[in-house]
Design a protein around this motif. Structure first.
Motif, PDB file in Angstrom:
ATOM      1  N   ARG A 136       0.835  -1.203   0.000  1.00 56.28           N
ATOM      2  CA  ARG A 136       0.000   0.000   0.000  1.00 56.28           C
ATOM      3  C   ARG A 136       0.865   1.247   0.000  1.00 56.28           C
ATOM      4  N   ALA A 137       1.909   1.245   0.787  1.00 57.14           N
ATOM      5  CA  ALA A 137       2.800   2.405   0.836  1.00 57.14           C
ATOM      6  C   ALA A 137       3.480   2.640  -0.512  1.00 57.14           C
ATOM      7  N   ALA A 138       3.726   1.562  -1.241  1.00 55.34           N
ATOM      8  CA  ALA A 138       4.452   1.669  -2.500  1.00 55.34           C
ATOM      9  C   ALA A 138       3.590   2.164  -3.651  1.00 55.34           C
ATOM     10  N   VAL A 139       2.268   1.871  -3.622  1.00 67.57           N
ATOM     11  CA  VAL A 139       1.423   2.194  -4.781  1.00 67.57           C
ATOM     12  C   VAL A 139       0.405   3.292  -4.511  1.00 67.57           C
ATOM     13  N   GLY A 140       0.342   3.792  -3.287  1.00 62.22           N
ATOM     14  CA  GLY A 140      -0.583   4.867  -2.981  1.00 62.22           C
ATOM     15  C   GLY A 140      -1.971   4.368  -2.642  1.00 62.22           C
ATOM     16  N   PRO A 141      -2.876   5.293  -2.320  1.00 65.74           N
ATOM     17  CA  PRO A 141      -4.170   4.910  -1.753  1.00 65.74           C
ATOM     18  C   PRO A 141      -5.199   4.393  -2.749  1.00 65.74           C
ATOM     19  N   ALA A 142      -5.052   4.668  -4.052  1.00 71.78           N
ATOM     20  CA  ALA A 142      -6.123   4.359  -5.000  1.00 71.78           C
ATOM     21  C   ALA A 142      -6.028   2.960  -5.601  1.00 71.78           C
ATOM     22  N   PHE A 143      -4.839   2.409  -5.669  1.00 68.68           N
ATOM     23  CA  PHE A 143      -4.625   1.097  -6.285  1.00 68.68           C
ATOM     24  C   PHE A 143      -5.435   0.045  -5.525  1.00 68.68           C
ATOM     25  N   PHE A 144      -6.180  -0.794  -6.255  1.00 68.77           N
ATOM     26  CA  PHE A 144      -7.094  -1.743  -5.627  1.00 68.77           C
ATOM     27  C   PHE A 144      -6.359  -3.056  -5.321  1.00 68.77           C
ATOM     28  N   ILE A 145      -6.013  -3.250  -4.050  1.00 72.95           N
ATOM     29  CA  ILE A 145      -5.364  -4.479  -3.605  1.00 72.95           C
ATOM     30  C   ILE A 145      -6.442  -5.448  -3.133  1.00 72.95           C
ATOM     31  N   ASN A 146      -6.680  -6.472  -3.926  1.00 72.88           N
ATOM     32  CA  ASN A 146      -7.682  -7.484  -3.605  1.00 72.88           C
ATOM     33  C   ASN A 146      -6.973  -8.609  -2.856  1.00 72.88           C
ATOM     34  N   ALA A 147      -7.079  -8.593  -1.551  1.00 72.37           N
ATOM     35  CA  ALA A 147      -6.335  -9.531  -0.702  1.00 72.37           C
ATOM     36  C   ALA A 147      -7.048 -10.884  -0.672  1.00 72.37           C
ATOM     37  N   ARG A 148      -6.353 -11.895  -1.156  1.00 69.00           N
ATOM     38  CA  ARG A 148      -6.958 -13.221  -1.255  1.00 69.00           C
ATOM     39  C   ARG A 148      -6.664 -14.035  -0.008  1.00 69.00           C
ATOM     40  N   ILE A 149      -7.715 -14.613   0.555  1.00 65.60           N
ATOM     41  CA  ILE A 149      -7.594 -15.495   1.720  1.00 65.60           C
ATOM     42  C   ILE A 149      -7.750 -16.931   1.219  1.00 65.60           C
ATOM     43  N   ASP A 150      -6.693 -17.719   1.359  1.00 70.41           N
ATOM     44  CA  ASP A 150      -6.657 -19.050   0.754  1.00 70.41           C
ATOM     45  C   ASP A 150      -6.946 -20.185   1.730  1.00 70.41           C
ATOM     46  N   LEU A 151      -7.530 -19.864   2.865  1.00 72.01           N
ATOM     47  CA  LEU A 151      -7.856 -20.917   3.825  1.00 72.01           C
ATOM     48  C   LEU A 151      -8.765 -21.977   3.204  1.00 72.01           C
ATOM     49  N   PHE A 152      -9.722 -21.545   2.394  1.00 74.30           N
ATOM     50  CA  PHE A 152     -10.708 -22.477   1.850  1.00 74.30           C
ATOM     51  C   PHE A 152     -10.133 -23.289   0.694  1.00 74.30           C
ATOM     52  N   ILE A 153      -9.114 -22.752   0.022  1.00 79.41           N
ATOM     53  CA  ILE A 153      -8.435 -23.496  -1.042  1.00 79.41           C
ATOM     54  C   ILE A 153      -7.546 -24.572  -0.451  1.00 79.41           C
ATOM     55  N   THR A 154      -6.854 -24.248   0.618  1.00 74.93           N
ATOM     56  CA  THR A 154      -5.877 -25.177   1.174  1.00 74.93           C
ATOM     57  C   THR A 154      -6.519 -26.240   2.066  1.00 74.93           C
ATOM     58  N   ALA A 155      -7.773 -26.058   2.438  1.00 75.49           N
ATOM     59  CA  ALA A 155      -8.436 -26.997   3.352  1.00 75.49           C
ATOM     60  C   ALA A 155      -9.252 -28.039   2.584  1.00 75.49           C
ATOM     61  N   LYS A 156      -9.491 -29.167   3.216  1.00 79.95           N
ATOM     62  CA  LYS A 156     -10.400 -30.164   2.664  1.00 79.95           C
ATOM     63  C   LYS A 156     -11.827 -29.631   2.750  1.00 79.95           C
ATOM     64  N   PRO A 157     -12.699 -30.052   1.822  1.00 82.53           N
ATOM     65  CA  PRO A 157     -14.067 -29.520   1.810  1.00 82.53           C
ATOM     66  C   PRO A 157     -14.787 -29.628   3.144  1.00 82.53           C
ATOM     67  N   GLU A 158     -14.583 -30.733   3.863  1.00 78.77           N
ATOM     68  CA  GLU A 158     -15.293 -30.912   5.125  1.00 78.77           C
ATOM     69  C   GLU A 158     -14.804 -29.953   6.217  1.00 78.77           C
ATOM     70  N   ALA A 159     -13.657 -29.322   5.986  1.00 77.09           N
ATOM     71  CA  ALA A 159     -13.117 -28.376   6.970  1.00 77.09           C
ATOM     72  C   ALA A 159     -13.587 -26.950   6.721  1.00 77.09           C
ATOM     73  N   ARG A 160     -14.313 -26.724   5.650  1.00 78.61           N
ATOM     74  CA  ARG A 160     -14.816 -25.391   5.342  1.00 78.61           C
ATOM     75  C   ARG A 160     -16.092 -25.155   6.142  1.00 78.61           C
ATOM     76  N   ASP A 161     -15.904 -24.685   7.375  1.00 79.45           N
ATOM     77  CA  ASP A 161     -17.009 -24.593   8.314  1.00 79.45           C
ATOM     78  C   ASP A 161     -17.032 -23.223   8.982  1.00 79.45           C
ATOM     79  N   ASP A 162     -17.880 -23.081  10.010  1.00 75.00           N
ATOM     80  CA  ASP A 162     -17.994 -21.803  10.710  1.00 75.00           C
ATOM     81  C   ASP A 162     -16.690 -21.377  11.362  1.00 75.00           C
ATOM     82  N   ALA A 163     -15.949 -22.331  11.879  1.00 74.60           N
ATOM     83  CA  ALA A 163     -14.669 -21.995  12.504  1.00 74.60           C
ATOM     84  C   ALA A 163     -13.700 -21.421  11.484  1.00 74.60           C
ATOM     85  N   MET A 164     -13.730 -21.952  10.280  1.00 72.97           N
ATOM     86  CA  MET A 164     -12.855 -21.418   9.242  1.00 72.97           C
ATOM     87  C   MET A 164     -13.303 -20.039   8.798  1.00 72.97           C
ATOM     88  N   VAL A 165     -14.604 -19.806   8.768  1.00 75.01           N
ATOM     89  CA  VAL A 165     -15.100 -18.458   8.476  1.00 75.01           C
ATOM     90  C   VAL A 165     -14.612 -17.482   9.540  1.00 75.01           C
TER      91      VAL A 165
END
Length: 251
Positions: A136-165
């Motif tokens: 953010r400091a390098a590109v200024g305030p307007a650049f859209f940084i879409n931060a990806r959370i990969d917990l659901f990609i790295t987990a098994k389907p049965e682990a995608r639950d409320d605790a993971m949310v």
């Protein structure tokens, strides 16, 4: 309104912008002609189109050159899937993102998955937040940084639950505090959990559509502000090409 502002304004919870991911200048022009309101690349598609595997196997010089060609080919705002920023060091990742911004891109995807890890895992939240803050400091305030959370990609389907949310929301708030513009949660497809995440997330939420997943209407009703399509457009194009090639060879 400039491209940065117009792109950010497209992210409306319940009325999401649809990004049909492209891989080169030609596919970007097709998407624009088809009615896209913005352009976004998918890293796996770009890598495959250049003969490389995903996960930063594509040299950064090629990634930047391709980004510049895509930007020049269309009049729309362009967001680039920049994977993990090509470095775990905050300052280096920030310098790399500054190079991406210099191509004319108005935003990026930035993932928290550890590139090349086996088994797949994610960076500690605090470490990822440091990289986002440096970027953010390098590109200024307007650049859209879409931060990806990969917990659901790295987990098994049965682990995608409320605790993971819950765990994902902790990351979302940390990334927002560090300067992220949006949050991307690929493979969070359970509509109840997705709605719960959207309600608790401080930033616009990006959902990735996939074959057999919920409809755009359903995820919009869950509160997402952005629907992207990841590698699937490119995969479909290659399948059509293969089928046509097989038919030609069979003749």
């Amino acid at each position: 309104m400039g491209k940065f502002e117009s792109f950010a304004a497209l992210h409306v919870p319940g009325d999401p912008v649809v990004l049909f991911n492209v891989w080169d200048a030609g596919s970007a022009k097709v998407a624009e002609t088809a009615g896209a309101r913005a352009i976004a690349t998918g890293s796996a598609s770009v890598a495959t189109a250049h003969g490389y595997d995903d996960a930063e196997a594509l040299p950064i010089e090629l990634a930047l050159a391709n980004a510049e060609r895509v930007v020049r080919a269309v009049s729309l705002p362009v967001s680039i899937d920049f994977e993990g920023g090509y470095s775990t060091d905050p300052d280096t990742a920030a310098a790399n993102l500054a190079k991406l911004a210099a191509t004319g891109a108005i935003g990026c995807n930035f993932e928290d998955q550890v590139i090349g890890a086996d088994p797949r895992t994610v960076h500690p939240t605090a470490d990822q937040a440091k990289r986002i803050a440096a970027m953010r400091a390098a590109v200024g305030p307007a650049f859209f940084i879409n931060a990806r959370i990969d917990l659901f990609i790295t987990a098994k389907p049965e682990a995608r639950d409320d605790a993971m949310v819950d765990a994902a929301l902790v990351r979302a708030h940390a990334y927002a505090d560090a300067g992220a513009s949006g949050i991307f949660v690929p493979l969070l497809a359970d509509l109840r959990l997705l709605a719960r995440f959207c309600e608790g997330c401080p930033l616009p939420v990006n959902y990735m559509a996939f074959p057999g997943g919920p409809s755009a209407k359903q995820v919009a009703e869950a509160g997402v502000a952005r629907i992207s399509h990841g590698p699937f457009p490119h995969m479909a194009a290659l399948k059509h090409f293969e089928d046509a090639a097989r038919a030609a060879f069979a003749e």
